[in-house]
Design a protein around this motif. Sequence first.
Motif, PDB file in Angstrom:
ATOM      1  N   ALA A   9       0.832  -1.205   0.000  1.00  0.00           N
ATOM      2  CA  ALA A   9       0.000   0.000   0.000  1.00  0.00           C
ATOM      3  C   ALA A   9       0.869   1.259   0.000  1.00  0.00           C
ATOM      4  O   ALA A   9       0.585   2.233  -0.707  1.00  0.00           O
ATOM      5  CB  ALA A   9      -0.922  -0.004   1.221  1.00  0.00           C
ATOM      6  N   PHE A  10       1.947   1.239   0.780  1.00  0.00           N
ATOM      7  CA  PHE A  10       2.856   2.390   0.831  1.00  0.00           C
ATOM      8  C   PHE A  10       3.522   2.605  -0.525  1.00  0.00           C
ATOM      9  O   PHE A  10       3.706   3.751  -0.968  1.00  0.00           O
ATOM     10  CB  PHE A  10       3.908   2.153   1.915  1.00  0.00           C
ATOM     11  N   ALA A  11       3.897   1.502  -1.170  1.00  0.00           N
ATOM     12  CA  ALA A  11       4.532   1.604  -2.489  1.00  0.00           C
ATOM     13  C   ALA A  11       3.589   2.253  -3.495  1.00  0.00           C
ATOM     14  O   ALA A  11       3.983   3.124  -4.279  1.00  0.00           O
ATOM     15  CB  ALA A  11       4.973   0.222  -2.963  1.00  0.00           C
ATOM     16  N   LYS A  12       2.323   1.829  -3.484  1.00  0.00           N
ATOM     17  CA  LYS A  12       1.345   2.411  -4.417  1.00  0.00           C
ATOM     18  C   LYS A  12       1.148   3.896  -4.147  1.00  0.00           C
ATOM     19  O   LYS A  12       1.062   4.703  -5.078  1.00  0.00           O
ATOM     20  CB  LYS A  12       0.004   1.675  -4.314  1.00  0.00           C
ATOM     21  N   GLU A  13       1.080   4.256  -2.867  1.00  0.00           N
ATOM     22  CA  GLU A  13       0.882   5.661  -2.512  1.00  0.00           C
ATOM     23  C   GLU A  13       2.044   6.534  -2.977  1.00  0.00           C
ATOM     24  O   GLU A  13       1.880   7.735  -3.202  1.00  0.00           O
ATOM     25  CB  GLU A  13       0.722   5.800  -0.996  1.00  0.00           C
ATOM     26  N   ASN A  14       3.216   5.926  -3.139  1.00  0.00           N
ATOM     27  CA  ASN A  14       4.392   6.695  -3.519  1.00  0.00           C
ATOM     28  C   ASN A  14       4.811   6.447  -4.972  1.00  0.00           C
ATOM     29  O   ASN A  14       5.976   6.635  -5.337  1.00  0.00           O
ATOM     30  CB  ASN A  14       5.550   6.372  -2.573  1.00  0.00           C
TER      31      ASN A  14
ATOM     32  N   ILE B 267       6.667   1.977   7.957  1.00  0.00           N
ATOM     33  CA  ILE B 267       5.621   1.958   6.927  1.00  0.00           C
ATOM     34  C   ILE B 267       4.283   1.564   7.538  1.00  0.00           C
ATOM     35  O   ILE B 267       3.246   2.159   7.239  1.00  0.00           O
ATOM     36  CB  ILE B 267       6.014   0.994   5.792  1.00  0.00           C
ATOM     37  N   GLN B 268       4.292   0.554   8.406  1.00  0.00           N
ATOM     38  CA  GLN B 268       3.050   0.137   9.050  1.00  0.00           C
ATOM     39  C   GLN B 268       2.446   1.276   9.873  1.00  0.00           C
ATOM     40  O   GLN B 268       1.231   1.485   9.850  1.00  0.00           O
ATOM     41  CB  GLN B 268       3.303  -1.074   9.954  1.00  0.00           C
ATOM     42  N   ALA B 269       3.295   1.994  10.587  1.00  0.00           N
ATOM     43  CA  ALA B 269       2.799   3.111  11.392  1.00  0.00           C
ATOM     44  C   ALA B 269       2.206   4.195  10.501  1.00  0.00           C
ATOM     45  O   ALA B 269       1.202   4.840  10.852  1.00  0.00           O
ATOM     46  CB  ALA B 269       3.930   3.683  12.246  1.00  0.00           C
ATOM     47  N   ASP B 270       2.824   4.404   9.331  1.00  0.00           N
ATOM     48  CA  ASP B 270       2.345   5.435   8.413  1.00  0.00           C
ATOM     49  C   ASP B 270       1.032   5.026   7.757  1.00  0.00           C
ATOM     50  O   ASP B 270       0.091   5.821   7.672  1.00  0.00           O
ATOM     51  CB  ASP B 270       3.403   5.701   7.343  1.00  0.00           C
ATOM     52  N   VAL B 271       0.956   3.784   7.322  1.00  0.00           N
ATOM     53  CA  VAL B 271      -0.248   3.301   6.629  1.00  0.00           C
ATOM     54  C   VAL B 271      -1.384   3.067   7.617  1.00  0.00           C
ATOM     55  O   VAL B 271      -2.539   3.382   7.346  1.00  0.00           O
ATOM     56  CB  VAL B 271       0.073   2.005   5.846  1.00  0.00           C
ATOM     57  N   GLY B 272      -1.063   2.511   8.775  1.00  0.00           N
ATOM     58  CA  GLY B 272      -2.077   2.191   9.782  1.00  0.00           C
ATOM     59  C   GLY B 272      -2.559   0.760   9.682  1.00  0.00           C
ATOM     60  O   GLY B 272      -3.041   0.336   8.628  1.00  0.00           O
ATOM     61  N   VAL B 273      -2.381  -0.008  10.745  1.00  0.00           N
ATOM     62  CA  VAL B 273      -2.805  -1.417  10.787  1.00  0.00           C
ATOM     63  C   VAL B 273      -3.634  -1.638  12.042  1.00  0.00           C
ATOM     64  O   VAL B 273      -3.202  -1.300  13.145  1.00  0.00           O
ATOM     65  CB  VAL B 273      -1.586  -2.369  10.796  1.00  0.00           C
ATOM     66  N   THR B 274      -4.823  -2.175  11.868  1.00  0.00           N
ATOM     67  CA  THR B 274      -5.662  -2.552  13.008  1.00  0.00           C
ATOM     68  C   THR B 274      -6.104  -3.990  12.843  1.00  0.00           C
ATOM     69  O   THR B 274      -6.337  -4.450  11.725  1.00  0.00           O
ATOM     70  CB  THR B 274      -6.902  -1.643  13.130  1.00  0.00           C
TER      71      THR B 274
END
Length: 643
Positions: A105-110, A619-626
């Motif tokens: 997800a982070f890769a796509k956002e960037n 990256i997990q902290a930036d994207v958000g995981v619950t």
Amino acid sequence: MIQGFRKLFQSPIGLVLTLGFVGLIALAFASADITGSGFGGIAGGERVATVGSERISTSTYRETLNGAYERARAENPGLTWQEFLDGGATDGVLDQMTERLAVFAFAKENGVRIGDSLIGSELTQIPAFQGPDGQFSQEMYQAALQQRGLSEKLVREDLEQGLAARMMLIPAQIGSQFPEKMARQYARLLNETRHGSVAFVPSSIFAADIKATDEQLRSYLSANRSRYSLPERRTVRYAIIDRSGLSDVAATDAEIADYYKNNRDEYAGSEQRVMTQLVLPTEAAANAVLSDLSSPAQMAAVAREKGLATTQVSAESRADLSAKTSPAVTQAVYDTAQGAVAGPVRGPLGWYLMRVDSITRTNDRPLAAVRDEIAGIVTEDKRRQALAELASEAENELNSGASLQEVAKSLNAEVATTEALLENGQPFDQGAGEVPAQVQRVVQNVFAMEPGSDAQIAIAADGESYILYEPADITPSAPPPFDQIKPALEAAYKQEQGSKKASAAADKVLAAIRKGQTPAEAMKLIDKNTPPVSPVDMSRQELVGAQQQVPPPLALMFSMAKGSAKKLEAPRDAGWFIVDLDRIDTKDIAKDDPLVAATVRQLGPAVGGEMGEQLTRAIQADVGVTKNQTAIDAVIAQLTGNR
């Protein structure tokens, strides 16, 4: 074993291997039987975790866990679900899934995009999809997906995520190096020599004086019942229903004719084709190759000039070619004459150009030519159907209250009873004969049945006959008679009590050492014959280079502080070790000592792994995981049967 699983799921290097390289999680985790069953009350769309705007459904989590368990059990057939989950799989597998999805997800956002051509290129590099010639095989590819119950879409999505993760994580690890100054300190540890001693207080010197009454032994047995209990065993009463109970069955002329008519396509002529295949990433690239062809025969040469390679594909029929490529490619090929090029047409790996090299047609086979072949097929089907009807009648009789013996008698089937068996299908008595394969297949079912349960019927191991079965004699799990195991109980009880007295004696010795006495002097406080104190003068390098399991007392000594003494229990109540560390000598090493360079090389990958792990956490902290613990618990309960 459980610690091994935990290390795999928790280590930074394991994490980077999972996220940083294309591992085909779908192929690795999914098993062939995960797609055919429902999810038993948990909605497939319910999430176990949310990663940014993406969700991991309960069905995906369940499939991944199930596949991971099947792979682990292939290496360790005795592995249970509980052992697998206790090893960290519950969180470990989900953590890997969320980490991988977060990086994607982070890769796509960037702005990282993975094109179809790159995915297709990666597919061709996977050994599981390559034929004997080392080239990509569409047939092997389709077979691998079918075997594992996977769709091409799932595999491509997994490749896309893996490639994106690789692009994000590998650059963070490039050039990572373990600092030489730190490596020198680690290297110095190998030159460290420890001086001390190990004393041993055996339980046996106290056990010999202990007297045990029957009451004490019975109490000991009650407290350790599981240790002395024999497993539950059952005998199986069974009868086999096979073709020996059938009357003669033969195919009639009318049945043979009907079969021929209903399966006309099978005996019709076929059209086999051999093609030269070229797959390109885009339609424009395919048209460029096509425009460079002055004749179809030049396709391989033109492909080589462009740095491409052709492959030869053969098809027995339209269905065969469709399975290897796609319906669209198949239609184009069968609409093309021999010697011509079909395409470009879109297929599973890109844009296809297919030159039709040869066409072989076979004529129809008349009924007279295949009559005997069809007669055998029809006769076999009739026998199978007759046996199935016989089994159905037997099942109806059982459901109506008939006993196994009554049903077997009506079918002229012989009733037999096995020796006592364990739940794994093996005989309880090692001297017993071999258990029939038909019985082994139903033993676990027999152990799941309640005493006095009605007999059951199942398909036998050969897949052609049927077995009627029920539990006969049931011996519950329990210890043998007291008198039979009394000597073993007495020895174990004395050893246990002796260990307690040895522990108290070791505490006395330990206290004396801490007050300044030497281990040899302190051991004299025990008014019994004890083994002499063993001096220890060993370097860490000698310890590491022993190439065998390190004895627990030595392992303890190399983790202690200088001037300390500790007590360590020996296995199986054998006694107590007293480990005393007197001093530690650590020699300096030269600047050019090769040990420093070797340490840098060995610990360098750990630094890279740590960098990859830290980036993944960020990256997990930036994207958000619950995580949805309720859904996770529901999946685990469903897999373990604890609903």
